[in-house]
Design a protein around this motif. Structure first.
Motif, mmCIF file in Angstrom:
data_model
loop_
_atom_site.group_PDB
_atom_site.id
_atom_site.type_symbol
_atom_site.label_atom_id
_atom_site.label_comp_id
_atom_site.label_asym_id
_atom_site.label_seq_id
_atom_site.Cartn_x
_atom_site.Cartn_y
_atom_site.Cartn_z
ATOM 1 N N ALA A 201 42.348 37.002 40.960
ATOM 2 C CA ALA A 201 43.791 36.789 41.108
ATOM 3 C C ALA A 201 44.090 35.336 41.433
ATOM 4 N N ALA A 202 43.317 34.753 42.341
ATOM 5 C CA ALA A 202 43.514 33.346 42.693
ATOM 6 C C ALA A 202 43.303 32.452 41.481
ATOM 7 N N ALA A 203 42.260 32.738 40.705
ATOM 8 C CA ALA A 203 41.983 31.933 39.522
ATOM 9 C C ALA A 203 43.126 32.009 38.524
ATOM 10 N N ALA A 204 43.675 33.203 38.336
ATOM 11 C CA ALA A 204 44.790 33.369 37.399
ATOM 12 C C ALA A 204 46.008 32.576 37.853
ATOM 13 N N VAL A 205 46.296 32.601 39.152
ATOM 14 C CA VAL A 205 47.443 31.863 39.674
ATOM 15 C C VAL A 205 47.185 30.357 39.584
ATOM 16 N N PHE A 206 45.972 29.909 39.896
ATOM 17 C CA PHE A 206 45.649 28.489 39.772
ATOM 18 C C PHE A 206 45.771 28.033 38.314
ATOM 19 N N ASP A 207 45.338 28.900 37.388
ATOM 20 C CA ASP A 207 45.423 28.559 35.972
ATOM 21 C C ASP A 207 46.874 28.430 35.525
ATOM 22 N N GLU A 208 47.731 29.298 36.003
ATOM 23 C CA GLU A 208 49.134 29.301 35.578
ATOM 24 C C GLU A 208 49.965 28.231 36.278
ATOM 25 N N LEU B 211 48.367 37.094 46.642
ATOM 26 C CA LEU B 211 48.415 38.443 47.205
ATOM 27 C C LEU B 211 49.090 39.417 46.243
ATOM 28 N N ALA B 212 50.200 38.992 45.668
ATOM 29 C CA ALA B 212 50.920 39.854 44.732
ATOM 30 C C ALA B 212 50.074 40.164 43.508
ATOM 31 N N ARG B 213 49.358 39.177 43.005
ATOM 32 C CA ARG B 213 48.522 39.376 41.816
ATOM 33 C C ARG B 213 47.321 40.273 42.133
ATOM 34 N N ALA B 214 46.723 40.072 43.299
ATOM 35 C CA ALA B 214 45.536 40.843 43.671
ATOM 36 C C ALA B 214 45.880 42.250 44.140
ATOM 37 N N GLU B 215 47.110 42.446 44.608
ATOM 38 C CA GLU B 215 47.557 43.723 45.150
ATOM 39 C C GLU B 215 46.675 44.161 46.324
ATOM 40 N N VAL C 62 36.505 29.992 43.635
ATOM 41 C CA VAL C 62 36.694 30.015 42.173
ATOM 42 C C VAL C 62 35.779 28.993 41.512
ATOM 43 N N LEU C 63 35.707 27.803 42.078
ATOM 44 C CA LEU C 63 34.858 26.751 41.511
ATOM 45 C C LEU C 63 33.379 27.122 41.596
ATOM 46 N N ASP C 64 32.980 27.733 42.714
ATOM 47 C CA ASP C 64 31.570 28.099 42.881
ATOM 48 C C ASP C 64 31.134 29.152 41.865
ATOM 49 N N ALA C 65 32.090 29.930 41.360
ATOM 50 C CA ALA C 65 31.755 30.993 40.408
ATOM 51 C C ALA C 65 31.563 30.467 38.990
ATOM 52 N N PRO D 68 39.989 34.891 33.038
ATOM 53 C CA PRO D 68 40.890 34.203 33.967
ATOM 54 C C PRO D 68 40.153 33.427 35.052
ATOM 55 N N LEU D 69 39.024 33.966 35.530
ATOM 56 C CA LEU D 69 38.267 33.276 36.572
ATOM 57 C C LEU D 69 37.757 31.937 36.060
ATOM 58 N N LEU D 70 37.258 31.931 34.841
ATOM 59 C CA LEU D 70 36.758 30.699 34.253
ATOM 60 C C LEU D 70 37.889 29.731 33.944
ATOM 61 N N ARG D 71 39.002 30.233 33.410
ATOM 62 C CA ARG D 71 40.134 29.359 33.102
ATOM 63 C C ARG D 71 40.693 28.702 34.361
#
Length: 217
Positions: free
Chosen positions: A17-24, A36-40, A60-63, A95-98
């Motif tokens: 979820a964090a990765a998706a929000v950082f990407d957007e 929080l909203a994205r991860a539910e 996210v970066l470590d992954a 999304p995690l990679l993006r």
């Protein structure tokens, strides 16, 4: 054991979820509330795993390096190609990679260089192994070659994102290798290296099948 598995799944959900929000939104504009909203998940669950937005970004970066996992190859130059092609194949749909790529490009200086030092180390190690096996030309320096590959890949994916939203990323990476490998590999090795546009898809498929067999076994 079940509780531990739930904790692992929750952590992965939060990271995705964090990765998706950082990407957007980018790191600066992203908020904990959006994540929080994205991860539910509850705020307590998030803060159990990550104490801040910065720690989330580091997670996210470590992954990122895990997304370059490929099966070993007899020719280490092929393995180097495979790492870049696998990431190119995974990037548009992951999304995690993006999110990690956007963080790396925009905020790497805030996180000790982000994943770039680890990517350079990985690629340099493969070039060094290739050199030890007689695959590369004598003038090739592993770290310099690795920095060229990582820098070029980063620029290629940025161009692909701007031009086609990464729809042609695999083609562009394949083109990069077709132009660069003759300056790195000894002539006798070149015919054995696969740089086809669909190489990444095949590499990822083979890796996932192998991983599935290991889990089943």
């Amino acid at each position: 054991m079940a509780q531990q598995e739930r904790a692992i799944r929750t952590r992965r959900t939060i990271l995705a979820a964090a990765a998706a929000v950082f990407d957007e939104c980018g790191y600066e504009s992203a908020t904990i509330a959006q994540i929080l909203a994205r991860a539910e998940v509850t705020k307590g669950a998030l803060y159990f795993h990550f104490t801040s937005k910065e720690e989330l970004a580091r997670g996210v970066l470590d992954a990122q390096l895990l997304q370059g996992a490929v099966l070993p190859q007899a020719f280490k130059l092929q393995e180097l190609v495979d790492v870049t092609m696998a990431v190119a194949h995974r990037l548009p749909g992951d999304p995690l990679l993006r999110g990690g790529v956007r963080l790396a490009v925009e905020q790497a200086g805030d996180f000790g260089g982000g994943p770039f030092p680890a990517w350079v180390e990985l690629c340099a190690g493969l070039v060094a192994e290739a050199k030890a096996q007689g695959e590369v030309l004598p003038h090739v320096e592993p770290e310099a070659a690795a920095e060229l590959v990582v820098g070029a890949w980063t620029g290629i994916q940025l161009l692909s994102q701007r031009m086609t939203r990464r729809a042609d990323l695999e083609r562009r990476v394949a083109t990069f290798w077709s132009h660069v490998l003759p300056g790195i590999a000894v002539p006798g090795v070149l015919p054995h290296l696969d740089t086809a546009e669909d190489r990444g898809a095949r590499v990822v498929r083979d890796f996932e099948r192998s991983a599935g067999r290991r889990i089943a076994g």
